[in-house]
Design a protein around this motif. Structure first.
Motif, mmCIF file in Angstrom:
data_model
loop_
_atom_site.group_PDB
_atom_site.id
_atom_site.type_symbol
_atom_site.label_atom_id
_atom_site.label_comp_id
_atom_site.label_asym_id
_atom_site.label_seq_id
_atom_site.Cartn_x
_atom_site.Cartn_y
_atom_site.Cartn_z
ATOM 1 N N GLU A 1 38.610 114.611 -12.715
ATOM 2 C CA GLU A 1 37.297 114.567 -13.032
ATOM 3 C C GLU A 1 37.211 115.611 -14.073
ATOM 4 O O GLU A 1 36.284 115.389 -14.943
ATOM 5 N N GLN A 2 37.885 116.587 -14.191
ATOM 6 C CA GLN A 2 37.777 117.586 -15.019
ATOM 7 C C GLN A 2 38.379 117.076 -16.548
ATOM 8 O O GLN A 2 37.724 117.480 -17.655
ATOM 9 N N ALA A 3 39.291 116.191 -16.424
ATOM 10 C CA ALA A 3 39.856 115.389 -17.632
ATOM 11 C C ALA A 3 38.986 114.645 -18.094
ATOM 12 O O ALA A 3 39.241 113.860 -19.226
ATOM 13 N N GLY A 4 37.863 114.242 -17.484
ATOM 14 C CA GLY A 4 36.947 113.196 -17.865
ATOM 15 C C GLY A 4 36.989 111.882 -17.240
ATOM 16 O O GLY A 4 36.298 110.835 -17.519
ATOM 17 N N PHE A 5 37.669 111.810 -16.213
ATOM 18 C CA PHE A 5 37.966 110.399 -15.616
ATOM 19 C C PHE A 5 36.835 110.130 -14.667
ATOM 20 O O PHE A 5 36.228 111.093 -14.019
ATOM 21 N N THR A 6 36.301 108.833 -14.331
ATOM 22 C CA THR A 6 35.103 108.628 -13.510
ATOM 23 C C THR A 6 35.646 107.604 -12.397
ATOM 24 O O THR A 6 36.775 106.956 -12.457
ATOM 25 N N GLY A 7 34.891 107.283 -11.233
ATOM 26 C CA GLY A 7 35.332 106.577 -10.143
ATOM 27 C C GLY A 7 36.618 107.087 -9.618
ATOM 28 O O GLY A 7 37.534 106.036 -9.335
ATOM 29 N N VAL A 8 36.890 108.109 -9.392
ATOM 30 C CA VAL A 8 38.254 108.670 -9.066
ATOM 31 C C VAL A 8 38.458 108.167 -7.406
ATOM 32 O O VAL A 8 37.754 108.420 -6.763
ATOM 33 N N GLU A 9 39.649 107.571 -7.234
ATOM 34 C CA GLU A 9 40.012 107.075 -5.816
ATOM 35 C C GLU A 9 41.260 107.841 -5.371
ATOM 36 O O GLU A 9 42.203 107.972 -6.308
ATOM 37 N N ASP B 1 49.268 105.128 -0.103
ATOM 38 C CA ASP B 1 50.386 104.356 -0.512
ATOM 39 C C ASP B 1 50.140 103.478 -1.410
ATOM 40 O O ASP B 1 48.794 103.259 -1.773
ATOM 41 N N PHE B 2 51.043 102.630 -1.810
ATOM 42 C CA PHE B 2 50.822 101.517 -2.936
ATOM 43 C C PHE B 2 50.239 100.550 -2.171
ATOM 44 O O PHE B 2 49.680 99.559 -2.959
ATOM 45 N N ASP B 3 50.179 100.203 -0.767
ATOM 46 C CA ASP B 3 49.473 99.232 -0.291
ATOM 47 C C ASP B 3 47.941 99.364 -0.325
ATOM 48 O O ASP B 3 47.266 98.640 0.135
ATOM 49 N N GLY B 4 47.509 100.483 -0.594
ATOM 50 C CA GLY B 4 46.143 100.762 -0.925
ATOM 51 C C GLY B 4 45.422 101.234 0.160
ATOM 52 O O GLY B 4 44.147 101.515 0.212
ATOM 53 N N ARG B 5 46.311 101.655 1.186
ATOM 54 C CA ARG B 5 45.706 102.527 2.352
ATOM 55 C C ARG B 5 44.930 103.719 1.973
ATOM 56 O O ARG B 5 45.029 104.489 0.967
ATOM 57 N N PRO B 6 43.989 104.322 2.979
ATOM 58 C CA PRO B 6 43.357 105.501 2.714
ATOM 59 C C PRO B 6 44.268 106.761 2.454
ATOM 60 O O PRO B 6 45.268 106.582 3.338
ATOM 61 N N TYR B 7 43.756 107.790 2.025
ATOM 62 C CA TYR B 7 44.506 108.848 2.095
ATOM 63 C C TYR B 7 44.086 109.799 3.428
ATOM 64 O O TYR B 7 43.165 110.370 3.261
ATOM 65 N N ASP B 8 44.717 109.623 4.429
ATOM 66 C CA ASP B 8 44.487 110.237 5.589
ATOM 67 C C ASP B 8 45.791 110.825 6.349
ATOM 68 O O ASP B 8 46.750 110.945 5.669
ATOM 69 N N ASN B 9 45.646 110.944 7.571
ATOM 70 C CA ASN B 9 46.940 111.585 8.474
ATOM 71 C C ASN B 9 48.094 110.859 8.540
ATOM 72 O O ASN B 9 49.004 110.951 9.067
ATOM 73 N N HIS B 10 47.872 109.322 8.109
ATOM 74 C CA HIS B 10 49.005 108.420 8.109
ATOM 75 C C HIS B 10 49.506 108.196 6.744
ATOM 76 O O HIS B 10 50.442 107.322 6.496
ATOM 77 N N ALA B 11 48.952 108.779 5.677
ATOM 78 C CA ALA B 11 49.507 108.727 4.184
ATOM 79 C C ALA B 11 50.930 109.022 3.937
ATOM 80 O O ALA B 11 51.446 109.922 4.678
ATOM 81 N N ARG B 12 51.564 108.412 3.218
ATOM 82 C CA ARG B 12 53.062 108.679 2.619
ATOM 83 C C ARG B 12 53.209 109.148 1.373
ATOM 84 O O ARG B 12 54.099 109.668 1.101
ATOM 85 N N ARG B 13 52.271 108.877 0.487
ATOM 86 C CA ARG B 13 51.999 109.538 -0.807
ATOM 87 C C ARG B 13 50.788 109.709 -1.025
ATOM 88 O O ARG B 13 49.735 109.516 -0.435
ATOM 89 N N LEU B 14 50.255 110.520 -2.091
ATOM 90 C CA LEU B 14 49.197 110.764 -2.612
ATOM 91 C C LEU B 14 49.121 109.852 -4.119
ATOM 92 O O LEU B 14 49.785 110.509 -5.060
ATOM 93 N N ILE B 15 48.258 108.926 -4.139
ATOM 94 C CA ILE B 15 47.995 108.218 -5.179
ATOM 95 C C ILE B 15 46.604 108.355 -5.666
ATOM 96 O O ILE B 15 45.835 108.071 -4.893
ATOM 97 N N VAL B 16 46.440 108.678 -6.905
ATOM 98 C CA VAL B 16 45.080 108.808 -7.406
ATOM 99 C C VAL B 16 44.965 108.012 -8.657
ATOM 100 O O VAL B 16 45.451 108.032 -9.759
ATOM 101 N N ARG B 17 43.536 107.158 -8.730
ATOM 102 C CA ARG B 17 43.385 106.579 -9.864
ATOM 103 C C ARG B 17 42.149 106.728 -10.246
ATOM 104 O O ARG B 17 40.991 106.930 -9.750
ATOM 105 N N GLY B 18 41.920 106.937 -11.629
ATOM 106 C CA GLY B 18 40.582 107.003 -12.246
ATOM 107 C C GLY B 18 40.320 106.266 -13.303
ATOM 108 O O GLY B 18 41.436 105.671 -13.963
ATOM 109 N N ARG B 19 39.098 105.960 -13.669
ATOM 110 C CA ARG B 19 38.703 105.033 -15.164
ATOM 111 C C ARG B 19 38.245 105.751 -16.127
ATOM 112 O O ARG B 19 37.969 107.008 -16.272
ATOM 113 N N ALA B 20 38.719 105.334 -17.347
ATOM 114 C CA ALA B 20 38.227 105.743 -18.508
ATOM 115 C C ALA B 20 36.854 105.024 -18.964
ATOM 116 O O ALA B 20 36.861 103.938 -18.972
ATOM 117 N N ASN B 21 35.968 105.867 -19.627
ATOM 118 C CA ASN B 21 34.776 105.243 -20.181
ATOM 119 C C ASN B 21 35.037 104.953 -21.710
ATOM 120 O O ASN B 21 35.784 105.661 -22.460
#
Length: 245
Positions: free
Chosen positions: A213-221, A225-245
């Motif tokens: 968000e500091q870099a200017g991305f919006t809609g950050v999620e 993991d790569f299957d799109g699961r939520p980042y919770d106590n079962h997470a295997r990776r941390l994958i962050v996605r942001g959009r550019a306007n």
């Protein structure tokens, strides 16, 4: 010399970093992950592309792919892999703190914990800002790291991994109050041993989201993991996605 500038490290430890198993996993992710499903013909930048383990399957499915890496050793392996696969890929030797192509891409990828390399936090933020500048409107940046929350469940236990080049012994050390990670690697092959140390910043989901968000991305999620699961106590990776306007 910073560790990431050392081509002897990339050449010497390529067997554990970029094994055949990892290449097969990368191809499967490109084929199946909803996070890597882009519109046909998308302009995709793989930042820190290594030996093209993602570039090849992305190009094979029809994406217009550019790979950027600082290591000439890795780029040479990427050229060889792309030639063997018969795919057309643009490869660029550049520092990710400097590389930008104004609105040149629909997607920027930074995978397998290739973020947080730099001792100065401003440099890591600059990488995100460069990625945003390189994205066309509506484009997305996807960063894949090992989040603090995931790492905390197993860090500190030494590991031994057999590779084509020998056995790699790995030990992780948390530094600076869970701000940074040091990984010490020893590759034993016959009667020889080679050592390397890698350091990088560690991020929680909240910290990396805030940096996006500091870099200017919006809609950050954030995903677990790569299957799109939520980042919770079962997470295997941390994958962050942001959009550019």
């Amino acid at each position: 010399m910073a560790w990431y500038d050392d081509d002897d490290l990339w050449a010497g430890f390529a067997g554990v970093m970029f094994s055949q198993r990892r290449a097969a996993e990368a191809a499967e992710l490109v084929a199946k992950s909803p996070l890597l499903a882009f519109p046909a013909g998308s302009r995709v930048l793989d930042l820190c592309c290594g030996p093209a383990i993602h570039l090849v399957p992305l190009a094979q499915r029809g994406d217009r792919v550019t790979g950027v890496d600082l290591s000439e050793v890795m780029l040479a392996r990427a050229r060889e892999a792309c030639d063997e696969a018969g795919v057309e890929v643009r490869l660029v030797r550049a520092d990710m703190r400097e590389f930008t192509e104004e609105r040149g891409f629909d997607v920027v990828l930074n995978l397998y914990t290739s973020f947080g390399y730099f001792d100065d936090p401003a440099d890591n933020l600059r990488v995100l800002r460069n990625a945003r500048a390189s994205l066309d409107r509506g484009g997305s940046l996807l960063v894949d790291v090992l989040g603090k929350e995931v790492l905390a469940s197993w860090v500190g236990r030494p590991q031994a991994i057999d590779t084509e080049d020998g056995t790699v012994f790995m030990r992780d050390t948390i530094l600076d109050d869970w701000t940074r990670l040091r990984t010490d690697w020893t590759l034993v092959a016959g009667d020889t041993a080679r050592h390397a140390t890698i350091t990088s910043f560690l991020y929680s989901a909240a910290e990396l989201r805030a940096l996006f968000e500091q870099a200017g991305f919006t809609g950050v999620e954030c995903f677990g993991d790569f299957d799109g699961r939520p980042y919770d106590n079962h997470a295997r990776r941390l994958i962050v996605r942001g959009r550019a306007n």
